[in-house]
Design an enzyme around this catalytic site. Structure first.
Site, short mmCIF file in Angstrom:
data_model
loop_
_atom_site.label_atom_id
_atom_site.label_comp_id
_atom_site.label_asym_id
_atom_site.label_seq_id
_atom_site.Cartn_x
_atom_site.Cartn_y
_atom_site.Cartn_z
N GLY A 197 0.86 -1.38 0.12
CA GLY A 197 -0.07 -0.01 0.09
C GLY A 197 0.86 1.40 -0.04
O GLY A 197 2.10 1.25 0.34
N PRO A 198 0.39 2.36 -0.22
CA PRO A 198 0.93 3.48 -0.50
C PRO A 198 1.46 3.97 0.98
O PRO A 198 0.92 3.74 2.00
CB PRO A 198 0.18 4.68 -0.86
CG PRO A 198 -1.34 3.94 -0.73
CD PRO A 198 -1.04 2.46 -0.44
N PRO A 199 2.57 4.93 1.18
CA PRO A 199 2.89 5.16 2.46
C PRO A 199 1.73 5.98 3.20
O PRO A 199 0.91 6.52 2.65
CB PRO A 199 3.99 6.53 1.97
CG PRO A 199 4.46 6.10 0.56
CD PRO A 199 3.17 5.54 -0.06
N GLY A 200 1.71 5.69 4.52
CA GLY A 200 0.67 6.23 5.23
C GLY A 200 -0.84 5.48 5.25
O GLY A 200 -1.86 5.78 5.96
N LYS A 203 0.15 0.00 7.06
CA LYS A 203 0.67 -1.16 7.10
C LYS A 203 1.32 -1.56 8.66
O LYS A 203 1.13 -2.86 8.81
CB LYS A 203 1.57 -1.29 5.88
CG LYS A 203 1.11 -0.94 4.44
CD LYS A 203 1.96 -0.93 3.38
CE LYS A 203 3.17 -0.03 3.55
NZ LYS A 203 2.59 1.36 3.53
N HIS A 419 -6.46 34.92 -12.85
CA HIS A 419 -6.39 33.53 -13.12
C HIS A 419 -7.25 32.27 -12.32
O HIS A 419 -7.65 31.47 -12.97
CB HIS A 419 -4.75 33.31 -12.84
CG HIS A 419 -4.18 32.11 -13.37
ND1 HIS A 419 -3.16 32.30 -14.29
CD2 HIS A 419 -4.12 30.73 -13.16
CE1 HIS A 419 -2.75 30.94 -14.61
NE2 HIS A 419 -3.51 30.14 -13.82
N GLU A 420 -7.15 32.50 -11.22
CA GLU A 420 -8.00 31.55 -10.13
C GLU A 420 -9.42 31.52 -10.45
O GLU A 420 -10.37 30.59 -10.55
CB GLU A 420 -7.86 31.83 -8.82
CG GLU A 420 -6.37 31.74 -8.48
CD GLU A 420 -5.59 30.41 -8.70
OE1 GLU A 420 -6.36 29.55 -8.80
OE2 GLU A 420 -4.41 30.46 -8.69
N HIS A 423 -9.99 29.57 -13.85
CA HIS A 423 -10.11 28.01 -13.36
C HIS A 423 -11.52 27.88 -12.75
O HIS A 423 -12.15 26.91 -13.25
CB HIS A 423 -9.23 27.64 -12.31
CG HIS A 423 -7.83 27.66 -12.71
ND1 HIS A 423 -7.47 26.78 -13.85
CD2 HIS A 423 -6.45 28.11 -12.66
CE1 HIS A 423 -6.13 26.91 -14.28
NE2 HIS A 423 -5.68 27.74 -13.30
N ASP A 495 0.14 24.71 -15.70
CA ASP A 495 -1.18 24.54 -16.23
C ASP A 495 -0.93 23.83 -17.66
O ASP A 495 -1.58 23.02 -17.84
CB ASP A 495 -2.14 25.75 -16.18
CG ASP A 495 -2.56 26.03 -15.03
OD1 ASP A 495 -2.68 25.38 -14.07
OD2 ASP A 495 -2.87 27.42 -14.75
#
Length: 635
Positions: A197-200, A203, A419-420, A423, A495
């Site tokens: 599994g991914p870190p965190g 496991k 810009h934001e 989006h 972007d």
């Protein structure tokens, strides 16, 4: 007790060796016994330089060979000779006399002092090596830590979000508790279980939970603990670890980050004979050499199963592979409930809402989120953690703390706002795009501004239309600057990179190009030693390469025109969003609909306007994939 006995035995052997060496080097300086008549002859020949007369004996020193003597020392018993002193003076022999004490002790002292110094030196070196943790005399001993019964116990009740994995591991617990139940049916419990599994993702926590549930000895060791610079040490530690495990059976041996020692053989710098590979060979032999139902179960954890040697994954070693994915929305809520047990939460805190706002978070991320919320609430003098603290903690974990002290001039602030806003507006008008959660022009981390998008529910794959929407939203920031301000800035660099990468993958990996069809282009070569893609094998012609480039350009251009049309037709809405951003600096996703309708938002200013100042040109886009992502123009 056994280790102490070995250490004492080694020390005694060293002391004995030191004594023999000292005796050897001092053998030439021992006084040579002489009879009295020989002594008188040597005195008369002028070979004696000096004598030391004690109560019972004479200790003499010969002249050196350069002066005509043999060199060295001798010892003679002292007789009743009244003419001795007269004879010595006649031959010019230096005389020293001590009639009170027997100086035999002095002779022994001169012989034993070097030996004593050497013994003390070895003793202190031994003690310092043990106290300093270097374990100079136990290189081959296993570094596994045995967690005793007094440790804080972790059970399956402390683990959430991985229900399927818990069910898989419940069989391990049942076998350790009731082994005869399985043995009577002829069942063989898996010898090894690999947690992937991914870190965190939990496991190591699951490994501790199995130990807490079964109530058996639990040996913990990292994969890197096996490997040393000394040849043969890793293999010796593997043997010692399994010997300890067999003595404490039934037990669990947990090897964390096993990819440190279990990588593909034949890929290291040392070829097929380096220390790491010899350690892996010994581990393979020990795992396959267990007797059935021995009661020793090997658990291992890794987030890189692709680099493990195939021999370690075969049945008989790691029979079962348990995958721990990032938790879904129900799992995230359960994890938040566990980590909030010891925290003071305000009644207004909605764990369901927090779980919805945190797609892609692992268990470690969620624990860190609540801890950050507690720290923020304490910093502001609150008596309980409220939703405001939780919201700020989510932003901190995602993008870092807000840099309210960073000074932006009005031009940069206006560019960032458009810009934001570009989006956010494109995402709001695109049905296939993820929902807008927050828009801000407050700098966070490396971003000057952030538009945070996250789906309403967990997604594990993306459709063609959703990928088109992602490219369109990415291009909305650059287009908003171009349409409203008549210029473009470097804020859209990331972007554009993201849009181009998504379009290229649609063509070369996902088979989403009508012109090229459902084909995959370019074979990637993986290097298990490094664990990363080094190069791509170009398995297509120049003609296909031109078609790929044309298709990528076509997809990006179509999305560009689509976003441009949206912003042009909704220019008034764009200006409203920018106005709100310039005034309040933060807009929640739930307030966008009201802004687009031209309705006022009932709120107070939460952040004072930024003062003018210098601002760097480069803006970084942060993105969290695949479930949640940020599409900031950091602009």
């Amino acid at each position: 007790m056994v280790r102490n006995l070995r250490a004492v035995t080694i020390l005694l052997f060293l002391l004995f060796g030191a004594l023999m060496v000292a005796k050897y080097f001092q053998a030439g300086s021992h006084p040579v016994p002489k009879i009295y008549s020989e002594f008188l002859d040597e005195v008369q020949k002028g070979q004696v330089k000096s004598v030391f007369i004690t109560k019972n004996e004479i200790i003499g020193t010969y002249k050196s060979k350069a002066d005509g003597g043999p060199g060295g020392q001798f010892i003679v018993a002292l007789p009743q000779d009244p003419d001795l002193i007269k004879t010595l003076r006649k031959s010019d022999v230096a005389i020293q006399q001590d009639s009170k004490d027997d100086t035999t002790w002095w002779i022994w002292a001169t012989q034993l002092i070097p030996v004593g110094i050497l013994v003390l030196l070895i003793y202190f070196m031994f003690r310092q090596a043990q106290a300093g943790g270097s374990q100079a005399f136990s290189f081959g001993r296993s570094k596994a830590r045995l967690l005793n019964e007094n440790r804080p116990k972790v059970t399956f009740n402390d683990v959430a979000g991985v229900e399927e994995a818990k069910q898989e591991l419940q069989e391990i617990v049942e076998f350790l508790k009731y082994p005869k139940k399985f043995q009577l049916l002829g069942a063989r419990i898996p010898k090894g279980v690999l947690l992937v599994g991914p870190p965190g993702s939990g496991k190591t926590l699951l490994g501790r939970a199995i130990s807490g549930e079964a109530g058996v000895p639990f040996f913990y060791m990292s994969g890197s603990d096996f490997v040393e610079m000394f040849v043969g040490v890793g293999a010796s530690r593997v043997r010692d670890l399994f010997e300890q495990a067999k003595r404490n059976a039934p037990c669990i041996v947990f090897i964390d980050e096993i990819d440190a020692v279990g990588r593909h053989r034949g890929t290291g710098v040392g070829g097929g004979h380096d220390e790491r590979e010899q350690t892996l060979n010994q581990l393979l032999v020990e795992m396959d050499g267990f007797e059935q139902n021995s009661g020793v179960i090997i658990l291992a954890a890794t987030n890189r199963p692709d680099v493990l040697d195939p021999a370690i994954l075969r049945p008989g070693r790691f029979d079962r592979r348990v995958v721990l994915d990032n938790p879904d929305i129900a799992g995230r809520k359960a994890i938040l409930a566990i980590h909030s047990r010891k925290k003071v939460l305000s009644p207004e805190v909605d764990l369901d809402l927090i779980a919805k706002r945190t797609p892609g978070f692992t268990g470690a991320d969620l624990e860190n989120l609540l801890n950050e919320a507690a720290l923020l609430a304490a910093r502001e003098g609150k008596k309980a953690i409220d939703m405001e603290a939780c919201g700020e903690a989510i932003d901190r974990v995602h993008m870092g703390p807000a840099k309210k002290s960073r000074i932006m001039n009005e031009k940069d602030k206006r560019n960032t706002a458009y810009h934001e806003a570009g989006h956010a507006l494109v995402a709001k008008l695109t049905p296939e795009a993820d929902a807008v959660r927050k828009v801000t022009i407050l700098p966070r981390g490396m971003a000057l501004g952030v538009t945070w998008l996250a789906p309403d529910e967990d997604k594990y794959s993306r459709s063609k239309e959703e990928l088109f929407a992602s490219i369109t939203v990415s291009l909305g920031g650059r287009l908003a600057e171009e349409l409203a301000l008549g210029e473009i800035s470097t804020g859209a660099a990331n972007d554009i990179e993201n849009a181009t990468e998504v379009a290229r993958r649609m063509v070369t990996e996902y088979g989403m190009s009508e012109a090229l069809g459902p084909l995959s282009f370019g074979r990637k070569h993986r290097a298990p030693f490094l664990g990363r893609d080094l190069m791509e094998d170009r398995d297509y012609s120049e003609n296909i390469a031109n078609q790929i480039d044309s298709e990528v350009k076509r997809i990006v251009s179509e999305c560009y025109e689509r976003a441009k049309k949206m912003l042009t037709e909704n220019r008034v809405a764009l200006d409203r969003i920018v106005k709100e951003l310039l005034e309040y600096e933060v807009i929640e996703g739930s307030d966008l609909d009201a802004i687009l309708r031209g309705e006022p938002i009932n709120r107070t200013k939460s952040t004072p306007p930024s003062t003018p100042g210098a601002e760097p040109d480069v803006r970084v886009v942060e993105q969290r994939a695949p479930q949640g992502k940020v599409v900031p123009a950091e602009g």
